[in-house]
Design a protein around this motif. Sequence first.
Motif, short mmCIF file in Angstrom:
data_model
loop_
_atom_site.label_atom_id
_atom_site.label_comp_id
_atom_site.label_asym_id
_atom_site.label_seq_id
_atom_site.Cartn_x
_atom_site.Cartn_y
_atom_site.Cartn_z
N SER A 16 0.81 -1.21 0.00
CA SER A 16 0.00 0.00 0.00
C SER A 16 0.85 1.26 0.00
O SER A 16 0.40 2.30 -0.46
N VAL A 19 1.19 2.19 -3.74
CA VAL A 19 0.02 2.44 -4.58
C VAL A 19 -1.04 3.31 -3.92
O VAL A 19 -1.93 3.81 -4.59
N CYS A 20 -0.96 3.50 -2.61
CA CYS A 20 -1.96 4.27 -1.88
C CYS A 20 -1.31 5.38 -1.06
O CYS A 20 -0.17 5.23 -0.62
N TRP A 24 -4.24 5.11 3.79
CA TRP A 24 -5.18 4.36 2.94
C TRP A 24 -4.74 2.91 2.90
O TRP A 24 -3.55 2.60 3.02
N ALA A 26 -4.76 -0.75 0.70
CA ALA A 26 -4.89 -1.28 -0.66
C ALA A 26 -5.65 -2.60 -0.66
O ALA A 26 -5.46 -3.43 0.22
N ASN A 29 -7.09 -3.30 -6.98
CA ASN A 29 -6.61 -2.13 -7.70
C ASN A 29 -7.14 -0.81 -7.14
O ASN A 29 -7.17 0.19 -7.85
N HIS A 30 -7.57 -0.83 -5.87
CA HIS A 30 -8.14 0.36 -5.26
C HIS A 30 -7.52 0.63 -3.90
O HIS A 30 -6.92 -0.24 -3.28
N CYS A 31 -7.73 1.85 -3.44
CA CYS A 31 -7.30 2.28 -2.11
C CYS A 31 -8.54 2.69 -1.32
O CYS A 31 -9.47 3.29 -1.87
N LYS A 143 -13.21 5.39 -1.34
CA LYS A 143 -12.54 4.48 -2.29
C LYS A 143 -12.07 5.25 -3.50
O LYS A 143 -12.80 6.12 -4.01
N ALA A 146 -6.05 2.79 -7.19
CA ALA A 146 -4.66 2.81 -6.76
C ALA A 146 -3.87 3.69 -7.72
O ALA A 146 -4.26 3.89 -8.87
N LYS A 147 -2.77 4.24 -7.25
CA LYS A 147 -2.00 5.22 -8.04
C LYS A 147 -1.61 4.70 -9.42
O LYS A 147 -1.66 5.43 -10.39
#
Length: 150
Positions: A16, A19-20, A24, A26, A29-31, A143, A146-147
């Motif tokens: 995380s 990507v977050c 946040w 992870a 594919n989301h944070c 939500k 992710a970066k």
Amino acid sequence: MFFVIVAIGLSGFVGSAHVCDNGWRAYKNHCYWFSDDKAVFSNAVTNCFKFGSTLVEFCGKKEERWAMLQNRIKGYDLVWIGYTDSLEEGKYVYASSGETPSYFNWLKGQPHKGKTENCAAVEMTEMKWHDYPCSHPMFYICKKPAKHYA
């Protein structure tokens, strides 16, 4: 048993940092950001928007189960999710876009008919959705992609 639950619950932290944003968690594919304070529905939507995110809108059961595990770890009882029928009674849509969701997890008998309960929340004891008055303060989840997917 405890180790398995903690390991699954903490799995959202893996990678995380890359990507977050800080704070946040992870998942796929989301944070996700889990509030520390309660807010009424409109303030929860606004707070998420300020973070460049939306009030959580679940894509399916696996995502919802992961998020609910995080809520249990935090000790939440009620959690706002991004669905409302404020625009048209009985027609729940995403609060962010007004589109009709493809996934729902309502408790039997929910949502109620009427103009007093127009916002959706997860009641943690049953892990099912309920409609509540939008003015009821509760915890919420934001939500965003992710970066590397944004």
